[in-house]
Design a protein around this motif. Structure first.
Motif, PDB file in Angstrom:
ATOM      1  N   UNK A   1       0.845  -1.197   0.000  1.00 18.66           N
ATOM      2  CA  UNK A   1       0.000   0.000   0.000  1.00 18.66           C
ATOM      3  C   UNK A   1       0.882   1.250   0.000  1.00 18.66           C
ATOM      4  N   UNK A   2       0.371   2.312  -0.598  1.00 21.67           N
ATOM      5  CA  UNK A   2       1.114   3.573  -0.626  1.00 21.67           C
ATOM      6  C   UNK A   2       0.795   4.459   0.578  1.00 21.67           C
ATOM      7  N   UNK A   3      -0.370   4.251   1.208  1.00 19.88           N
ATOM      8  CA  UNK A   3      -0.795   5.076   2.333  1.00 19.88           C
ATOM      9  C   UNK A   3      -0.755   4.263   3.623  1.00 19.88           C
ATOM     10  N   UNK A   4      -0.007   4.770   4.602  1.00 26.32           N
ATOM     11  CA  UNK A   4       0.144   4.055   5.856  1.00 26.32           C
ATOM     12  C   UNK A   4      -1.196   3.897   6.574  1.00 26.32           C
ATOM     13  N   UNK A   5      -1.994   4.947   6.624  1.00 22.12           N
ATOM     14  CA  UNK A   5      -3.262   4.876   7.331  1.00 22.12           C
ATOM     15  C   UNK A   5      -4.171   3.802   6.784  1.00 22.12           C
TER      16      UNK A   5
ATOM     17  N   UNK B   1      -4.921   0.468   9.122  1.00 24.52           N
ATOM     18  CA  UNK B   1      -6.313   0.333   9.559  1.00 24.52           C
ATOM     19  C   UNK B   1      -6.969  -0.901   8.951  1.00 24.52           C
ATOM     20  N   UNK B   2      -6.653  -1.207   7.687  1.00 23.40           N
ATOM     21  CA  UNK B   2      -7.314  -2.319   7.015  1.00 23.40           C
ATOM     22  C   UNK B   2      -6.573  -3.648   7.178  1.00 23.40           C
ATOM     23  N   UNK B   3      -5.254  -3.646   6.939  1.00 27.90           N
ATOM     24  CA  UNK B   3      -4.473  -4.899   6.941  1.00 27.90           C
ATOM     25  C   UNK B   3      -4.051  -5.333   8.338  1.00 27.90           C
TER      26      UNK B   3
ATOM     27  N   UNK C   1     -12.439   0.687  11.804  1.00 21.89           N
ATOM     28  CA  UNK C   1     -11.365   0.870  10.820  1.00 21.89           C
ATOM     29  C   UNK C   1     -11.315   2.328  10.369  1.00 21.89           C
ATOM     30  N   UNK C   2     -12.471   2.919  10.116  1.00 18.40           N
ATOM     31  CA  UNK C   2     -12.520   4.324   9.691  1.00 18.40           C
ATOM     32  C   UNK C   2     -11.980   5.245  10.779  1.00 18.40           C
ATOM     33  N   UNK C   3     -12.335   4.967  12.039  1.00 22.10           N
ATOM     34  CA  UNK C   3     -11.843   5.793  13.148  1.00 22.10           C
ATOM     35  C   UNK C   3     -10.321   5.696  13.267  1.00 22.10           C
ATOM     36  N   UNK C   4      -9.782   4.481  13.141  1.00 24.80           N
ATOM     37  CA  UNK C   4      -8.321   4.308  13.206  1.00 24.80           C
ATOM     38  C   UNK C   4      -7.648   5.066  12.076  1.00 24.80           C
ATOM     39  N   UNK C   5      -8.221   4.966  10.877  1.00 24.76           N
ATOM     40  CA  UNK C   5      -7.674   5.676   9.716  1.00 24.76           C
ATOM     41  C   UNK C   5      -7.680   7.181   9.960  1.00 24.76           C
ATOM     42  N   UNK C   6      -8.737   7.697  10.565  1.00 22.97           N
ATOM     43  CA  UNK C   6      -8.828   9.128  10.871  1.00 22.97           C
ATOM     44  C   UNK C   6      -7.796   9.539  11.907  1.00 22.97           C
ATOM     45  N   UNK C   7      -7.580   8.692  12.917  1.00 24.63           N
ATOM     46  CA  UNK C   7      -6.612   9.038  13.968  1.00 24.63           C
ATOM     47  C   UNK C   7      -5.184   9.094  13.407  1.00 24.63           C
ATOM     48  N   UNK C   8      -4.881   8.194  12.487  1.00 24.46           N
ATOM     49  CA  UNK C   8      -3.544   8.222  11.865  1.00 24.46           C
ATOM     50  C   UNK C   8      -3.417   9.434  10.960  1.00 24.46           C
ATOM     51  N   UNK C   9      -4.510   9.803  10.320  1.00 19.29           N
ATOM     52  CA  UNK C   9      -4.545  11.025   9.520  1.00 19.29           C
ATOM     53  C   UNK C   9      -3.530  11.035   8.393  1.00 19.29           C
ATOM     54  N   UNK C  10      -2.798  12.116   8.306  1.00 15.04           N
ATOM     55  CA  UNK C  10      -1.828  12.299   7.217  1.00 15.04           C
ATOM     56  C   UNK C  10      -0.453  11.734   7.556  1.00 15.04           C
TER      57      UNK C  10
END
Length: 290
Positions: free
Chosen positions: A142-146, A150-152, A175-184
């Protein structure tokens, strides 16, 4: 079984290895562990059921990858295979004792930092799936860490737990909340040990040594997070690490997310107290306290 193991080891060594000594050792939670010797050479052997072979193959691959970096000290893999109903893994043998001396902890911190600085990789993942204990880690690039984490990591473990009848809420929402917390946060990918809990490092005659890796290219903070949650390494270790590589701002928040992953892995494998800890951690995420 042991005759078959000796035969396969002999083929790798290119001389006949006859087991003259076999000693049962304290190992991890999953395998039977032994030291074998022909009177001159000693080897460390893990034994498990035949279907465990892919995990041993993955361990050899991970150890080989870490050895290529010439940073973190790990055992030299020798071979793995199957004999009748059993799978086995053979590594070089080094006597060890607990890693308690502050100086040695400092040096281990430096080694881990050098590992995290090693190599160039543009994406997160690995060329093969790996394992944390008995838990499979999917490592599609994946190119995006978040997205990757969050998914893998979180999503994958939540789905495995759901299939066992253990649910913490809506998986997509978590998963969406974790992705948001990691952010950019999109750190430079580092090759990780991936499982530096307190039973996966020790002191040998050559200094600190680490084993049972679950390697992939990811955020170096994942290694630090599991160390803080599941090891006895203290301030000297982190001093050695930060004297070599600075920890990014915001780690104190991301650490909680990364520790959740390892708690989910343990919950998946052992249940018990880890179930309560996962519930608590996920509630903090849902309440925007992480």
């Amino acid at each position: 079984m042991w005759h078959g193991i000796a035969q396969q080891l002999s083929q790798v060594l290119a001389f006949e290895f006859v087991i003259q000594e076999r000693e049962s050792l304290q190992g991890g939670d999953c395998n039977q562990c032994y030291m074998i010797s022909d009177g001159q050479q000693r080897y460390f052997v893990k034994i498990n059921d035949r279907e465990y072979l892919p995990k041993f193959e993955s361990e050899i691959d991970n150890l080989s990858s870490l050895l290529q970096t010439s940073t973190l000290s790990v055992p030299q893999p020798v071979t793995c295979g199957v004999v009748k109903d059993h799978a086995f893994l053979i590594l070089n043998y080094l006597p060890t004792k607990p890693l308690t001396a502050p100086t040695e902890q400092y040096h281990l911190g430096q080694q881990l930092a050098h590992l995290h600085l090693w190599g160039e990789q543009k994406e997160y993942g690995y060329d093969a799936d790996t394992y944390v204990g008995l838990n499979l880690q999917p490592n599609a690039w994946h190119k995006k860490w978040g997205i990757f984490f969050s998914e893998c990591r979180i999503g994958w473990q939540l789905q495995l737990l759901k299939e066992k009848g253990i649910e913490f809420g809506d998986i997509e929402e978590i998963v969406t909340l974790v992705k948001q917390r990691i952010g950019t946060h999109n750190p430079k990918p580092s090759l990780l040990h991936g499982n530096l809990s307190d039973n996966n490092y020790a002191l040998s005659v050559n200094g600190a040594i680490c084993y049972d890796p679950s390697s992939y290219w990811g955020d170096p903070e994942c290694d630090l997070a599991i160390i803080e949650e599941f090891s006895n390494l203290g301030s000297e270790f982190f001093a050695g690490y930060e004297d070599t590589l600075s920890i990014e701002d915001g780690y104190d928040k991301r650490r909680e997310l990364y520790q959740l992953y390892y708690l989910l892995c343990r919950c998946n494998q052992y249940g018990g107290e880890y179930l309560t800890q996962c519930i608590s951690k996920i509630q903090l995420i849902q309440q925007d306290l992480i």
